[in-house]
Write an enzyme that holds these catalytic residues in place. Sequence first.
Site, short mmCIF file in Angstrom:
data_model
loop_
_atom_site.label_atom_id
_atom_site.label_comp_id
_atom_site.label_asym_id
_atom_site.label_seq_id
_atom_site.Cartn_x
_atom_site.Cartn_y
_atom_site.Cartn_z
N CYS A 2 0.92 -1.24 -0.02
CA CYS A 2 -0.01 0.08 -0.18
C CYS A 2 0.97 1.49 -0.02
O CYS A 2 1.89 1.31 -0.11
CB CYS A 2 -0.90 -0.06 1.26
N LEU A 48 -3.46 -2.10 -1.30
CA LEU A 48 -3.29 -3.06 -2.45
C LEU A 48 -3.60 -4.27 -1.66
O LEU A 48 -2.86 -4.81 -0.86
CB LEU A 48 -2.10 -3.21 -3.25
N ASN A 71 2.74 -0.69 5.36
CA ASN A 71 3.04 -0.92 3.89
C ASN A 71 4.25 -1.90 3.91
O ASN A 71 5.27 -1.99 4.36
CB ASN A 71 3.78 0.25 3.13
N GLY A 72 3.73 -3.34 3.33
CA GLY A 72 4.58 -4.29 3.09
C GLY A 72 4.06 -5.54 3.44
O GLY A 72 2.75 -5.66 3.43
N THR A 305 21.39 5.08 -13.60
CA THR A 305 20.95 3.60 -13.63
C THR A 305 19.74 3.23 -13.37
O THR A 305 19.03 2.43 -13.84
CB THR A 305 22.03 2.92 -12.98
N ARG A 308 17.57 4.34 -16.20
CA ARG A 308 17.54 3.36 -17.18
C ARG A 308 16.76 2.10 -17.03
O ARG A 308 16.08 1.47 -17.81
CB ARG A 308 18.98 3.18 -17.49
#
Length: 538
Positions: A2, A48, A71-72, A305, A308
């Site tokens: 979440c 979520l 969250n997790g 990085t 990318r």
Amino acid sequence: MCGILAIIGRGKDEALVKQLSKRMSHRGPDESDLHVTEKGHILSHERLSIIDLTTGKQPIQGTNNAWMVHNGEIYNHQELRDTVLKSHTFRTHSDSEVIVHLYEEFGNEFCHLLDGMFAFVVIKGDEFIAGRDPLGVKPLYYGLDERGRIYFASEMKALADQCKTFSTFPPGHYYTPETGFVKYYKPQWEDAATAVEEVDLEALREGLTQAVDKRLMSDVPVGVLLSGGLDSSLTSSIASRLAKQRGQELHSFSIGLDAAAPDVVAGRKVAQFLDTKHHEIYFTIEQGIAVLDKLIWHLETYDVTSVRASTPMYFLSEAITQKGIKVVLSGEGADEVFGGYLYFRNAPTEKDFQKELIDRVQKLFTADLLRADKSTMAHGLEARVPFLDKQFLEVAMKIKPQEKQPKTYCGVEKYILRKAFDTPQEPYLPDEVLWRQKEQFSDGVGYSWIDTLIEYCASQVSDAEMEKAEERFPYNTPATKEAYYYRSVFHKHFPQRSAAQTVRKWIPKWQENTDPSGRANAAHVMADTAIAQARVEV
């Protein structure tokens, strides 16, 4: 999984807080809720749904007047319910709820009991605690506004324009106003002198298998990211074995510019070997360039990085969620734990090698973990990282550096990891994949991606702008036109100096070319292709 937002302090407009929280609605597209405590503090949550799809809505109330947002994922939540929290009455079946009960049972000293990835805030009256998982798999920011209110949020965008100062919450710490930041995660491996263990291939194999197994915990379908590199291929292989034991089908996903991209070709080969339900996703360079502005807003970084590599991950995550998958396993962390980046072979001494390993693992939250979380959560997809399991790190990080150092073993990076899963009687992977040379994700999708990206950024930044780069960006001044372009986009969304200071640039050591692409290392050009044809023996 979440997005969380907590504001400690009275007087914040509730409607505004809802708007701020909705800036992270991509992290939690399933439901949203907000709670104002009796003291006027606010907790907000964008959910979520992964565990307990029916009653797991947050914020969650504890036994009395303690409330929390998280969250997790807490992989050992059932074990905690059955042991240290067996006298507690729970309101939900959510893994998150154990956090508020641990606070009620133990006060501040409970983070070390959690096995998982997490960022949380618990409030009880005017008391509160915030915490983040050991390595920073899940993001968390904190800030202070002009009235002294304290903010905590999963993403910077929820608080950047509300706070006069803000920063990244350090991994492996908790915070209370009485204690300040307290480091609760103190593994022995952080001391390079403890890396004295001999290689135990069976322990490595069993440790990674257990790490993958616990990360299959879910009430929704789980998939695997399969680039065809060693790391994602191993986690996919283990997950495939476990799924078959349970009579489940495993979905695997690869991405590239086309069907001939290095990662797509290798991923296809692994998927056929493992008999997964495989999906190949393609994106064009034009699509990648077009999404850069939105992507950098999601990522909240200007690290070259990270941008990318996040672009293909962004498109891949979108395609995965469209197929109904909410959780994927990823191979992040293996390169840092086992010295997999090609520049590691240039380490001048074993001591330098080990110190760089430790440093790279400790800083994962600034680059690879940030990318893995935010590029997937941009589409409401949860990424889990078995290689960074606490128990697995205790085995892998204490191995003697001379056992890991690539040049010791014919120039094959991550040799001992490959060797642990080189089981001819019951092979985990085809030889040509098990012994495939390292390709960094942004390279593996197709070499023309980075080459064209560099050219595009150069066309967008003038020589005159580069000459004044230090004047415009005195902090972390960009050294290339590509870096300047990303920084300009970042600055448009996050102009605060505090925002710029949350970013760390990833630069490889011990090589003349400091471009973060794996192809910048001479070892990539001089790769021994015979490695892919036969096992390497010491």
